[in-house]
Design a protein around this motif. Sequence first.
Motif, PDB file in Angstrom:
ATOM      1  N   GLY A  41     -13.916  15.804   8.303  1.00  0.00           N
ATOM      2  CA  GLY A  41     -13.195  14.550   8.482  1.00  0.00           C
ATOM      3  C   GLY A  41     -13.179  13.668   7.259  1.00  0.00           C
ATOM      4  O   GLY A  41     -12.840  12.478   7.363  1.00  0.00           O
ATOM      5  N   GLU A  42     -13.502  14.221   6.098  1.00  0.00           N
ATOM      6  CA  GLU A  42     -13.444  13.446   4.858  1.00  0.00           C
ATOM      7  C   GLU A  42     -12.059  13.561   4.247  1.00  0.00           C
ATOM      8  O   GLU A  42     -11.475  14.655   4.195  1.00  0.00           O
ATOM      9  N   LEU A  43     -11.526  12.420   3.790  1.00  0.00           N
ATOM     10  CA  LEU A  43     -10.197  12.409   3.184  1.00  0.00           C
ATOM     11  C   LEU A  43     -10.208  13.237   1.904  1.00  0.00           C
ATOM     12  O   LEU A  43     -11.058  13.043   1.034  1.00  0.00           O
ATOM     13  N   VAL A  44      -9.243  14.156   1.786  1.00  0.00           N
ATOM     14  CA  VAL A  44      -9.156  14.959   0.566  1.00  0.00           C
ATOM     15  C   VAL A  44      -7.900  14.665  -0.239  1.00  0.00           C
ATOM     16  O   VAL A  44      -7.872  14.857  -1.450  1.00  0.00           O
ATOM     17  N   ARG A  45      -6.830  14.183   0.429  1.00  0.00           N
ATOM     18  CA  ARG A  45      -5.632  13.800  -0.317  1.00  0.00           C
ATOM     19  C   ARG A  45      -4.711  13.019   0.604  1.00  0.00           C
ATOM     20  O   ARG A  45      -4.885  13.014   1.828  1.00  0.00           O
ATOM     21  N   CYS A  46      -3.733  12.361  -0.001  1.00  0.00           N
ATOM     22  CA  CYS A  46      -2.677  11.681   0.763  1.00  0.00           C
ATOM     23  C   CYS A  46      -1.354  12.007   0.095  1.00  0.00           C
ATOM     24  O   CYS A  46      -1.144  11.694  -1.083  1.00  0.00           O
ATOM     25  N   ASP A  47      -0.481  12.682   0.819  1.00  0.00           N
ATOM     26  CA  ASP A  47       0.860  12.978   0.299  1.00  0.00           C
ATOM     27  C   ASP A  47       1.715  11.727   0.459  1.00  0.00           C
ATOM     28  O   ASP A  47       1.890  11.226   1.577  1.00  0.00           O
ATOM     29  N   PRO A  48       2.266  11.189  -0.633  1.00  0.00           N
ATOM     30  CA  PRO A  48       2.950   9.898  -0.535  1.00  0.00           C
ATOM     31  C   PRO A  48       4.395  10.025  -0.074  1.00  0.00           C
ATOM     32  O   PRO A  48       5.102  10.961  -0.425  1.00  0.00           O
ATOM     33  N   LYS A  49       4.785   9.073   0.725  1.00  0.00           N
ATOM     34  CA  LYS A  49       6.179   8.935   1.159  1.00  0.00           C
ATOM     35  C   LYS A  49       6.883   7.833   0.379  1.00  0.00           C
ATOM     36  O   LYS A  49       8.061   7.931   0.037  1.00  0.00           O
ATOM     37  N   TYR A  76       0.847  -1.196   0.000  1.00  0.00           N
ATOM     38  CA  TYR A  76       0.000   0.000   0.000  1.00  0.00           C
ATOM     39  C   TYR A  76       0.880   1.243   0.000  1.00  0.00           C
ATOM     40  O   TYR A  76       2.087   1.190   0.285  1.00  0.00           O
ATOM     41  N   VAL A  77       0.259   2.372  -0.362  1.00  0.00           N
ATOM     42  CA  VAL A  77       0.952   3.657  -0.370  1.00  0.00           C
ATOM     43  C   VAL A  77       1.032   4.173   1.061  1.00  0.00           C
ATOM     44  O   VAL A  77       0.014   4.291   1.752  1.00  0.00           O
ATOM     45  N   GLU A  78       2.233   4.479   1.493  1.00  0.00           N
ATOM     46  CA  GLU A  78       2.447   5.069   2.820  1.00  0.00           C
ATOM     47  C   GLU A  78       2.519   6.576   2.647  1.00  0.00           C
ATOM     48  O   GLU A  78       3.199   7.079   1.745  1.00  0.00           O
ATOM     49  N   GLY A  79       1.805   7.318   3.499  1.00  0.00           N
ATOM     50  CA  GLY A  79       1.833   8.765   3.347  1.00  0.00           C
ATOM     51  C   GLY A  79       1.163   9.485   4.490  1.00  0.00           C
ATOM     52  O   GLY A  79       0.873   8.901   5.546  1.00  0.00           O
ATOM     53  N   TYR A  80       0.908  10.749   4.273  1.00  0.00           N
ATOM     54  CA  TYR A  80       0.303  11.633   5.276  1.00  0.00           C
ATOM     55  C   TYR A  80      -1.054  12.054   4.743  1.00  0.00           C
ATOM     56  O   TYR A  80      -1.156  12.709   3.699  1.00  0.00           O
ATOM     57  N   GLU A  81      -2.123  11.672   5.451  1.00  0.00           N
ATOM     58  CA  GLU A  81      -3.482  11.899   4.979  1.00  0.00           C
ATOM     59  C   GLU A  81      -3.972  13.276   5.437  1.00  0.00           C
ATOM     60  O   GLU A  81      -3.754  13.691   6.574  1.00  0.00           O
ATOM     61  N   ARG A  82      -4.655  13.956   4.510  1.00  0.00           N
ATOM     62  CA  ARG A  82      -5.249  15.260   4.799  1.00  0.00           C
ATOM     63  C   ARG A  82      -6.773  15.160   4.702  1.00  0.00           C
ATOM     64  O   ARG A  82      -7.306  14.466   3.837  1.00  0.00           O
ATOM     65  N   PHE A  83      -7.465  15.897   5.586  1.00  0.00           N
ATOM     66  CA  PHE A  83      -8.911  15.793   5.704  1.00  0.00           C
ATOM     67  C   PHE A  83      -9.547  17.183   5.660  1.00  0.00           C
ATOM     68  O   PHE A  83      -8.898  18.195   5.990  1.00  0.00           O
ATOM     69  N   ASP A  84     -10.819  17.204   5.283  1.00  0.00           N
ATOM     70  CA  ASP A  84     -11.539  18.471   5.332  1.00  0.00           C
ATOM     71  C   ASP A  84     -12.134  18.675   6.723  1.00  0.00           C
ATOM     72  O   ASP A  84     -11.919  17.865   7.645  1.00  0.00           O
ATOM     73  N   LEU A  85     -12.893  19.736   6.890  1.00  0.00           N
ATOM     74  CA  LEU A  85     -13.421  20.083   8.213  1.00  0.00           C
ATOM     75  C   LEU A  85     -14.445  19.084   8.726  1.00  0.00           C
ATOM     76  O   LEU A  85     -14.758  19.063   9.923  1.00  0.00           O
TER      77      LEU A  85
END
Length: 364
Positions: A72-80, A61-70
């Motif tokens: 709590g819905e996932l909006v993006r994942c910055d990949p590591k 799987y892609v390991e990364g840092y998940e970003r959410f909206d206000l």
Amino acid sequence: MSLGFRYGIEHECALLRTDGSLADFASATFEELQGVVDALPETDDPDLRTGDQGIKRKRWYVEGYERFDLDGELVRCDPKGLEIRTAIHGSVEDTTAALASDAALLDGAARARGLVPVTVGFNPLRSAYTVDPPLNAWERRHRQGSPEERTADLHMVTYGPDLNLSRAGLGGAALVDVGRKLTYYSPWLVPLSFSSPFRDGAPWGGLSARTALRTGARPAALVFLGPGDEQIPSDPSLTQPARLPAEIGRIEFKAFDACPGTDLYGELLSLLTGLICDETLPGRATVPDAAAHRRVAGPGLADDDVHRCTGALLDAAERALPGAEAHVARLASLRERWARRECPATELLRRHAEGGSLPALLAG
């Protein structure tokens, strides 16, 4: 000789493009890396978590840092990078064989898309991940859920394994004791794995940039307890509630650098097996000694005191495994590395001194 252990490995990979550039959070998208995962076979293993967002459906799987909206819905994942995680196996041999097989599948799928999985303990070009834009109100609350959530940005520049072990018959109190033992002795275990001599594009003067930055802020060892077991409050965490039945009783050692190949992982699993079986070592700590980790991150086994302490741990593991021939053989191989004061970083630095470019060094 059966000792009642089960094993698993979670291994993090960095990625190079075929032109030698690094495909990380600064230059790659989640969708690009997910394309590699999509090309890999589906797996159906109830012992593996799928994660809150369902990203972890496979052994890769892609390991990364998940970003959410206000909301709590996932909006993006910055990949590591990408992570490989084996199923649970009853022997070190089966576990390392599974990792080797899954790494080969990943390598083929990645290369078909212009990417090359590589092993290194620390991002060799970028020393920090910037959370941009800053966390919103929902994310701030979410990231305070545990010490590990709060420091999740640190893991974006570090690569390592979770070496997972469980032993039949260990109850909650015994598991906590094992976690505290491994946490205490972590500074003298980790030099065997050091593989991060580069940061910001050059040697930084030590062997493990990962250890220098990470351990202390994040755990050395983590144990997963059942619903009736008492959690131990600490920062970073020592215990976590098991999220699946298969996680109850799991011991994760999290402080090693990522290691190339599988032989060294097998040897380190045998070392951890011996230390869990050991009944003589007195040291215990609930949180890692960050200062001790920073001290060893520079010289590693070249320091005589570190070398002596690591040797004592090898002695204790060997004493605890009489008759376990496969474990003893792997410990003998690990002792040879120790005697040479060798770790993956020393080989990387040797090749760098001979004029090897950084991309070529990482690609092997």
